[in-house]
Design a protein around this motif. Sequence first.
Motif, mmCIF file in Angstrom:
data_model
loop_
_atom_site.group_PDB
_atom_site.id
_atom_site.type_symbol
_atom_site.label_atom_id
_atom_site.label_comp_id
_atom_site.label_asym_id
_atom_site.label_seq_id
_atom_site.Cartn_x
_atom_site.Cartn_y
_atom_site.Cartn_z
ATOM 1 N N VAL A 73 50.546 47.579 21.891
ATOM 2 C CA VAL A 73 49.184 47.848 22.331
ATOM 3 C C VAL A 73 49.026 49.339 22.581
ATOM 4 C CG1 VAL A 73 48.812 45.560 23.351
ATOM 5 C CG2 VAL A 73 49.727 47.395 24.760
ATOM 6 N N MET A 74 47.777 49.815 22.493
ATOM 7 C CA MET A 74 47.498 51.221 22.783
ATOM 8 C C MET A 74 46.681 51.292 24.062
ATOM 9 S SD MET A 74 45.467 54.109 20.577
ATOM 10 C CE MET A 74 43.929 53.238 20.695
ATOM 11 N N ASN A 75 47.210 51.980 25.049
ATOM 12 C CA ASN A 75 46.498 52.199 26.306
ATOM 13 C C ASN A 75 45.254 53.026 25.984
ATOM 14 O OD1 ASN A 75 45.588 53.377 28.745
ATOM 15 N ND2 ASN A 75 47.601 53.059 29.665
ATOM 16 N N VAL B 247 42.628 44.054 25.661
ATOM 17 C CA VAL B 247 43.412 43.196 26.551
ATOM 18 C C VAL B 247 43.754 43.958 27.824
ATOM 19 C CG1 VAL B 247 44.418 41.849 24.662
ATOM 20 C CG2 VAL B 247 45.604 43.881 25.493
ATOM 21 N N THR B 248 44.186 43.220 28.841
ATOM 22 C CA THR B 248 44.658 43.850 30.068
ATOM 23 C C THR B 248 46.146 44.117 29.920
ATOM 24 O OG1 THR B 248 43.009 42.709 31.387
ATOM 25 C CG2 THR B 248 44.917 43.585 32.559
ATOM 26 N N LEU B 249 46.536 45.356 30.138
ATOM 27 C CA LEU B 249 47.930 45.781 30.099
ATOM 28 C C LEU B 249 48.424 45.822 31.527
ATOM 29 C CD1 LEU B 249 50.296 46.993 28.450
ATOM 30 C CD2 LEU B 249 49.203 49.219 28.735
ATOM 31 N N ARG B 250 49.502 45.067 31.837
ATOM 32 C CA ARG B 250 50.001 45.000 33.213
ATOM 33 C C ARG B 250 51.433 45.508 33.300
ATOM 34 N NH1 ARG B 250 50.594 39.791 35.426
ATOM 35 N NH2 ARG B 250 50.744 38.946 33.330
ATOM 36 N N TYR B 251 51.699 46.282 34.341
ATOM 37 C CA TYR B 251 53.054 46.703 34.684
ATOM 38 C C TYR B 251 53.321 46.214 36.095
ATOM 39 C CZ TYR B 251 57.009 49.556 36.079
ATOM 40 O OH TYR B 251 58.231 49.968 36.540
ATOM 41 N N GLN B 252 54.441 45.505 36.283
ATOM 42 C CA GLN B 252 54.788 45.006 37.607
ATOM 43 C C GLN B 252 56.243 45.299 37.890
ATOM 44 O OE1 GLN B 252 53.467 40.960 36.694
ATOM 45 N NE2 GLN B 252 52.059 41.132 38.420
ATOM 46 N N VAL C 159 54.299 44.733 30.527
ATOM 47 C CA VAL C 159 55.304 45.727 30.178
ATOM 48 C C VAL C 159 56.087 46.109 31.419
ATOM 49 C CG1 VAL C 159 53.990 46.700 28.261
ATOM 50 C CG2 VAL C 159 53.736 47.662 30.512
ATOM 51 N N GLY C 160 57.203 46.773 31.219
ATOM 52 C CA GLY C 160 57.954 47.298 32.364
ATOM 53 C C GLY C 160 59.136 46.477 32.758
ATOM 54 N N ALA C 161 59.456 46.530 34.056
ATOM 55 C CA ALA C 161 60.673 45.925 34.593
ATOM 56 C C ALA C 161 60.742 44.423 34.349
ATOM 57 C CB ALA C 161 60.802 46.227 36.076
ATOM 58 N N SER C 162 59.637 43.725 34.475
ATOM 59 C CA SER C 162 59.620 42.277 34.253
ATOM 60 C C SER C 162 59.074 42.004 32.865
ATOM 61 C CB SER C 162 58.767 41.583 35.322
ATOM 62 O OG SER C 162 57.449 42.064 35.244
ATOM 63 N N LEU C 163 59.851 42.358 31.838
ATOM 64 C CA LEU C 163 59.359 42.334 30.463
ATOM 65 C C LEU C 163 58.779 40.990 30.043
ATOM 66 C CD1 LEU C 163 61.846 44.510 28.445
ATOM 67 C CD2 LEU C 163 59.513 44.999 29.083
ATOM 68 N N LYS C 164 59.451 39.893 30.311
ATOM 69 C CA LYS C 164 58.921 38.582 29.907
ATOM 70 C C LYS C 164 58.081 38.040 31.047
ATOM 71 C CE LYS C 164 60.962 37.140 25.943
ATOM 72 N NZ LYS C 164 60.698 36.141 24.989
ATOM 73 N N LEU D 101 54.857 46.797 43.042
ATOM 74 C CA LEU D 101 53.907 47.716 42.410
ATOM 75 C C LEU D 101 53.270 47.010 41.224
ATOM 76 C CD1 LEU D 101 52.684 50.559 41.995
ATOM 77 C CD2 LEU D 101 54.634 51.035 40.517
ATOM 78 N N SER D 102 51.953 47.041 41.146
ATOM 79 C CA SER D 102 51.252 46.411 40.041
ATOM 80 C C SER D 102 50.179 47.378 39.537
ATOM 81 C CB SER D 102 50.614 45.098 40.505
ATOM 82 O OG SER D 102 49.932 44.502 39.439
ATOM 83 N N ILE D 103 50.233 47.675 38.242
ATOM 84 C CA ILE D 103 49.266 48.573 37.619
ATOM 85 C C ILE D 103 48.632 47.836 36.453
ATOM 86 C CG2 ILE D 103 48.923 50.762 36.421
ATOM 87 C CD1 ILE D 103 51.477 51.766 37.823
ATOM 88 N N ALA D 104 47.319 47.924 36.339
ATOM 89 C CA ALA D 104 46.600 47.278 35.230
ATOM 90 C C ALA D 104 45.730 48.319 34.529
ATOM 91 C CB ALA D 104 45.743 46.133 35.743
ATOM 92 N N ALA D 105 45.629 48.202 33.225
ATOM 93 C CA ALA D 105 44.805 49.112 32.425
ATOM 94 C C ALA D 105 44.297 48.346 31.204
ATOM 95 C CB ALA D 105 45.627 50.320 31.990
ATOM 96 N N ASP D 106 43.248 48.871 30.593
ATOM 97 C CA ASP D 106 42.745 48.283 29.363
ATOM 98 C C ASP D 106 43.524 48.839 28.183
ATOM 99 O OD1 ASP D 106 40.810 46.746 30.578
ATOM 100 O OD2 ASP D 106 39.259 48.294 30.412
#
Length: 145
Positions: A118-120, A89-94, A139-144, A98-103
């Motif tokens: 999930v495991m990065n 899945v795509t893991l997103r932090y916003q 994940v991160g500041a905007s959890l939902k 700032l927006s970071i995406a990883a598998d």
Amino acid sequence: MRLLVLLAVLGGALPVVADADILVATRSVRGQTILGPGDVAVVAGEAVGTLVAPEEAIGQEARVNLYAGRPIRIGDVGPPAIIERNQIVTLRYQSRGLSIAADARALDRAGVGDALRVMNLASRNTVTGFVAPDGSVVVGASLKP
């Protein structure tokens, strides 16, 4: 003594249990099955923490095995899973622009709005986020989402 019990009941100190409608399974349903109108029925009875209307269960996924004639508890059903265990899945932090995406690899099944570990894949770190409608995990500041 009888007078004290009567006063306590009338005064609201003791809970009075009233008959209510509850939702039961009409047949045995395996976990991970989407419930349809023929799978549930409303019967007279009393039970704490159970569903009471068919609309609460129809279209939801059985999270556990449901047995014919037994009440359906609130945690027994949930949104249908859109992510399967071990799926990439795509893991997103916003946060604040700032927006970071990883598998990442899903460590369990989950539906929209569910918390999911999930495991990065790059760092091998395990984090918990919430499943977004697009199937990504936020994940991160905007959890939902």
